[in-house]
Design a protein around this motif. Structure first.
Motif, short mmCIF file in Angstrom:
data_model
loop_
_atom_site.label_atom_id
_atom_site.label_comp_id
_atom_site.label_asym_id
_atom_site.label_seq_id
_atom_site.Cartn_x
_atom_site.Cartn_y
_atom_site.Cartn_z
N PRO A 151 0.67 -1.26 0.04
CA PRO A 151 0.05 -0.05 0.10
C PRO A 151 0.84 1.28 0.02
CG PRO A 151 -0.29 -1.29 2.10
CD PRO A 151 0.42 -2.37 1.18
N ARG A 152 2.01 1.18 0.67
CA ARG A 152 3.00 2.34 0.58
C ARG A 152 3.52 2.62 -0.84
NH1 ARG A 152 6.26 -0.40 5.38
NH2 ARG A 152 6.34 -1.99 3.69
N ARG A 202 -2.16 -13.32 -5.18
CA ARG A 202 -1.90 -13.32 -4.03
C ARG A 202 -2.17 -11.94 -3.10
NH1 ARG A 202 2.01 -15.50 -6.76
NH2 ARG A 202 2.81 -17.57 -6.25
N ASN A 203 -2.61 -10.87 -3.70
CA ASN A 203 -2.95 -9.86 -3.11
C ASN A 203 -4.45 -9.51 -3.10
OD1 ASN A 203 -0.47 -8.84 -1.63
ND2 ASN A 203 0.25 -8.60 -3.53
N GLN A 211 -6.95 -10.04 -1.67
CA GLN A 211 -7.65 -10.02 -0.30
C GLN A 211 -6.70 -9.30 0.57
OE1 GLN A 211 -9.61 -13.85 0.75
NE2 GLN A 211 -11.44 -12.80 0.05
N ASN A 212 -5.69 -8.33 0.00
CA ASN A 212 -4.84 -7.67 0.96
C ASN A 212 -5.79 -6.14 1.05
OD1 ASN A 212 -3.01 -5.67 1.61
ND2 ASN A 212 -1.36 -6.64 0.53
N TYR A 213 -6.68 -6.10 1.87
CA TYR A 213 -7.63 -5.08 2.06
C TYR A 213 -7.01 -3.65 2.21
CZ TYR A 213 -10.83 -9.07 2.35
OH TYR A 213 -11.38 -10.28 1.99
N ARG A 214 -5.74 -3.70 2.88
CA ARG A 214 -5.41 -2.26 2.80
C ARG A 214 -4.70 -1.75 1.55
NH1 ARG A 214 -4.10 -0.47 8.02
NH2 ARG A 214 -5.78 -1.45 9.20
N TYR A 270 -14.56 -3.59 -2.89
CA TYR A 270 -13.71 -2.50 -1.73
C TYR A 270 -13.04 -1.50 -2.74
CZ TYR A 270 -13.04 -5.15 2.67
OH TYR A 270 -12.89 -5.35 3.94
N TYR A 324 -7.82 -5.53 14.10
CA TYR A 324 -7.99 -5.15 12.65
C TYR A 324 -8.49 -6.60 12.03
CZ TYR A 324 -4.61 -1.47 13.86
OH TYR A 324 -4.14 -0.38 14.68
N PRO A 337 -9.69 -8.63 8.64
CA PRO A 337 -9.80 -8.59 7.06
C PRO A 337 -11.08 -9.25 6.85
CG PRO A 337 -8.38 -10.46 8.05
CD PRO A 337 -8.83 -9.65 9.19
N ILE A 388 -2.51 -6.76 9.77
CA ILE A 388 -2.83 -6.81 8.20
C ILE A 388 -1.95 -5.72 7.41
CG2 ILE A 388 -4.82 -7.91 8.72
CD1 ILE A 388 -6.23 -5.27 8.07
N ASP A 389 -1.11 -4.96 7.77
CA ASP A 389 -0.73 -4.12 7.33
C ASP A 389 0.82 -3.70 7.61
OD1 ASP A 389 0.06 -1.26 5.92
OD2 ASP A 389 -1.88 -0.73 5.99
N PRO A 390 1.69 -3.75 6.60
CA PRO A 390 3.43 -3.53 7.09
C PRO A 390 3.32 -2.15 7.89
CG PRO A 390 2.97 -3.20 4.40
CD PRO A 390 1.66 -4.00 5.05
N ARG A 391 2.64 -1.28 7.53
CA ARG A 391 2.57 0.02 8.21
C ARG A 391 2.30 0.01 9.64
NH1 ARG A 391 -0.55 3.00 3.74
NH2 ARG A 391 -1.98 1.26 4.20
N ASP A 392 1.60 -1.00 10.11
CA ASP A 392 1.15 -1.20 11.55
C ASP A 392 1.91 -2.01 12.34
OD1 ASP A 392 -1.28 0.04 10.85
OD2 ASP A 392 -2.41 -1.63 10.47
N ARG A 434 -5.10 -14.94 4.87
CA ARG A 434 -5.12 -14.19 3.59
C ARG A 434 -3.75 -13.26 3.16
NH1 ARG A 434 -9.84 -14.31 5.62
NH2 ARG A 434 -11.82 -14.83 4.19
N ASN A 435 -2.92 -13.09 4.19
CA ASN A 435 -1.74 -12.52 4.23
C ASN A 435 -0.51 -13.53 4.17
OD1 ASN A 435 -2.44 -9.64 3.93
ND2 ASN A 435 -3.49 -10.13 5.72
N ASN A 447 1.60 -12.17 1.57
CA ASN A 447 1.82 -10.68 1.66
C ASN A 447 3.29 -10.46 1.94
OD1 ASN A 447 2.03 -8.09 2.15
ND2 ASN A 447 -0.14 -7.82 3.13
#
Lengths: 337, 337, 337, 337
Positions: C168-169, C186-187, C189-192, C223, D130, D132, D166-170, D186-187, D190
């Protein structure tokens, strides 16, 4: 059964479907939602093919509500069925362990294994005389000669016997040599075979098809009961999935789920389910802890020279070690062995 | 065949396996890697069960190199097999379209549909007399009476006929009424049925099993050829996957892949593959564009009242529209219809 | 939504569930069958979690009736969405063909391929700068340097560009170099990631997850639309099944099914779906005949030396031959190329 | 690695491939069979992409011999890894049971459940902040507020805590509130999330992807170890198959198989694997008997009103009953709880 109408189904379409439902002798109960109308269909639909409604104008889909099976259902018969195989009771308190080679190869082989598994605590001897092989070039079993050897070995070692039957024409012959029949995974939906075995009353192990749903499996059992034979034991043997690290994927959840849905005994075949000899012991302990009524395990005296076998068999000494662990687990879950 | 030894297999284990390979009459060619040793096994291993090596000490796995099928293989016979069904040639330039109801229900029904599909351009009539039904309570087909009706309807409309046979005991009877047999998905590995049909020489459609791999399917065809019958047509009818939006998942890639691997004709059943009448036309065009030699399509004259049918059939007028589109696609890919 | 009560649910249990349904602001319409009672639940349940009813006393199961997606639904918007990628219109009459290497490796490589696919008729250039690799030891892509090369090559050859974003970054950075983003299988369902791309408005290809159902895939698209970006193109790339003869199983039925369910464009990736270069041409023709709006194909100039590639790429000359066949099929199904 | 040449590969093609193998710095060992030639490739191929050989002239396929993972492999490190979560040791003799709600909903809810599961014997508290969710309209979790509540509840009840990121930023934020991170199904691939968690050193539960193979799962763990974090616990949570009677299919064989392949601890999530509260107890006993190092179980205090939950949770009293059965099974298989 619920008939779901399309979002913009007309009043005329809804009325047509209602009239059809009633013409088949059922009652129609429509519910008018904001977007879709659904029609509840009340009445005994045994053997009725709900698909007839699918192609009617304005119909989106049909949702069954009742289970399609009856005779095998826990709802019909709440107490456990005990299948009596000439004195060996399957489905009761005692854990039943069946063991033996994949294929019967010789008198020496089947007798040696019979004695070994008997000593370790098995109560029934397995061994294939008619092998359903993927390749026409592979060893197809010894046929009637194999049945005789299995019969002798079972008697000598005081073990009941079970073997697979693959042709409706063989049911009588095979039944004359063994105590219990087996329907293999590839024949779970061979309806003529199910009918013949249904008519024969012989106790039978019905293996789950390679990719059969729980419901299809129970319907296959229903065929046997419907044709007159209540002595059916279900056997989970792994299902086909995308995973290739094991031969099949053992569906452990099927064991307690079936114990809820049906009164029939449920056993597990860890050999075909995993295809790997070093997994047989841990998954056997696992499925017994989860409530299985028994196990059917491939044991070979010299796997390095088996004609139809391979990595899914264990040696007698490993089987004996497994039996002693099974005894402990059985006690823990309130069973004997 | 390649035998892969475990990372720390001893010299003794490697030598034991080599000796065993040679004892079976093969040549052993070891390659010593940094971590693992592999042993190449040279020689004709037809019917040899490679699993015998799995349980030998120090063996990690066995990797087959040769395909297990021979007679069906494109390598053995490079030109296409043309299956001649009393004049209708399958596997050649002409796209062969087979159509008809799921089950034969009455003389009126089968005759009406026969004339309708004939007028639209079909060359063969399908219809089930023996239905393998999931439920013992469901309509199981009209049996021999159905075969007679199919025979009459085919003659009247000048269409060749094909029907499913589900019991090895019925092969002769069914063959006397129809031009071509069909082995359904549930019976793809009913080896006794494959053997009887192999011995009969009757042209046969072999449907892919519900979850059969391409290799298992070709091995089932190999059984039929091995038993003497070269007149086999393969039929892709969708495979079982996790997706429930369609009845099965049509494996379109199987069509060109099979055309590479085998000389046998390949047709597709879009009705069972999708289970949804509005998908039949687009996927039929798709598989023909991808190289299918023919199609087998369920057509019903009044789907709202079918005894065994449902959402996977189309009406004669939709079939006629599809035939006209198929004609265009056929020309584009260098075929006629 | 239909709540199905257990066979012997009590009047008290039924009334409790009815009361709960009404407490959530819905209307409850019970239908009393002979064995089971079902309760129809009327009202807008968007975002409501129907699972809340599952654990209530006497409840057997809950059957959803409405589709869970709204914005992507054909019911909400009946006309096709045309996604405009800086002048290239996806989802309209013209078949859109995207081509290029799996990974961008060098300026020479991407430019050569860009010119080759442009000459053959492609309108968009693909190429990976951030590669989601199964192994941490494998080449992970050139990163921003790759984006620059893709940008240059696209401009030089007058092709629009598309590349995958995996973090997402990175959405803003990647968007600054290319005309269209891609979300890989693979992504899905990577919701972010979906949310960030939803907020960005950039046209995006959303690949189907490895084992995503049609419904889960449409919910992933939902989404993106829900977060403000209507420019979504769905891409079928094969699903994971038990079959290993091809890398994945291309679900051709998904193409016409999606065209019924959603207004979004649907394209197909035959390279990842089959994993075999000699199947790419036939299945490409197949899916276009079945109604696909476009294709995304891996093309390599020297596959023997690709850094991330393999058997699923074709050479420029094969791509050019395929383009000429696609032109014929396109015309047959009423499209241009 | 074994390169398999096509049946009629020319001497020239074979020599070309050999030369290429050597150009990459490996040794080539050809074995000339009667029909096919295979080439053994010796040398360290870590990170080397074997697909490069697929497109070379005359090559049929490439068969890997070495496992693609190293750091997670039992071959590299034979003793079990013990993951220490602030004093709770996972992977040792003691069975570790983690319990808690699917989503954290309120202070009252998480605290009540925390005390209840602590009293029953759980050592770690789970709860999602969080979530998903398949639908953008569904409850997505309380976010940082939820983390705070989980932190308080864990401290109050003397339980370690685990939650999904669920997010690398978190990663940093979440790590500041809990003792252990979780990567959801799901990740699993990721990779940016795997890399961030790899860099963080925080103990982490890595759930198996919805349709991940054992090998892909171990490769995902390899990413985390490769990036510097050895504190990885694998969690089997069911895989996606064709069977719909349970939410997923719990792959019990994966437990002992992983114990052979890797030194990392292996736990099981019976709640997501089955999706049915009445199966949680029997399959929990089963997987512990099969060798699992722990369990992660959804427990809810009032499932009828859960915001994100449903039929896969059990009540505290059922959890307490399960814990007492688990104690017996643990002792039987030589563990404590």
């Amino acid at each position: 059964m619920i008939i779901v109408m399309r979002p913009r189904a007309s009043e005329e379409e809804i009325n047509f479907v209602k009239a059809q439902v009633e013409a088949f002798g059922f009652q129609a109960h429509p519910i008018y939602g904001e977007v879709k109308t659904v029609i509840g269909v009340i009445g005994d639909k045994t053997g009725f093919d709900s698909e007839v409604f699918f192609n009617m104008p304005g119909v989106e889909t049909v949702v069954p509500i009742m289970k399609p099976y009856k005779l095998v259902s826990r709802e019909l018969k709440s107490e456990n069925t005990i299948v009596n195989v000439d004195g060996v009771k399957m489905g009761g308190k005692r854990l039943v362990v069946i063991a033996g080679p994949c294929a019967i190869e010789s008198e020496k082989q089947i007798k040696e294994i019979a004695h070994a598994v008997k000593n370790a605590g098995a109560v029934m001897l397995r061994g294939g005389a008619y092998k359903p092989r993927t390749s026409p070039y592979a060893f197809q079993g010894l046929g009637e000669e194999g049945l005789k050897l299995l019969n002798y070995a079972g008697k000598e070692a005081s073990l009941k016997t079970v073997t697979e039957v693959i042709d409706p024409r063989d049911v009588e012959l095979v039944s004359s040599y063994v105590d219990m029949l087996q329907i293999g995974a590839r024949n779970m939906q061979n309806y003529r075979l199910l009918q013949e075995i249904g008519a024969s009353k012989k106790p039978v192990i019905l293996k789950r098809g390679l990719s059969a749903t729980i419901e299809e499996w129970l319907m296959a059992a229903e065929y046997i009961l419907y044709n007159g034979n209540p002595n059916v034991v279900l056997c989970e043997r792994g299902i086909r999935t995308y995973e290739t690290a094991t031969r099949n994927t053992l569906d452990i959840s099927a064991v307690p789920l079936l114990k809820n849905l049906t009164h029939l005994p449920v056993i597990v075949d860890p050999s075909h389910a995993t295809g790997l000899s070093n997994l047989i012991s841990p998954v056997s302990l696992g499925v017994v802890a989860a409530g299985a009524d028994g196990l059917i395990i491939e044991v070979h005296n010299d796997p390095a020279h088996a004609l139809s076998d391979g990595p899914q068999s264990i040696l007698p000494q490993h089987f004996a070690e497994l039996m002693s662990k099974l005894e402990n687990i059985s006690v823990t879950v309130g069973r004997s062995i």
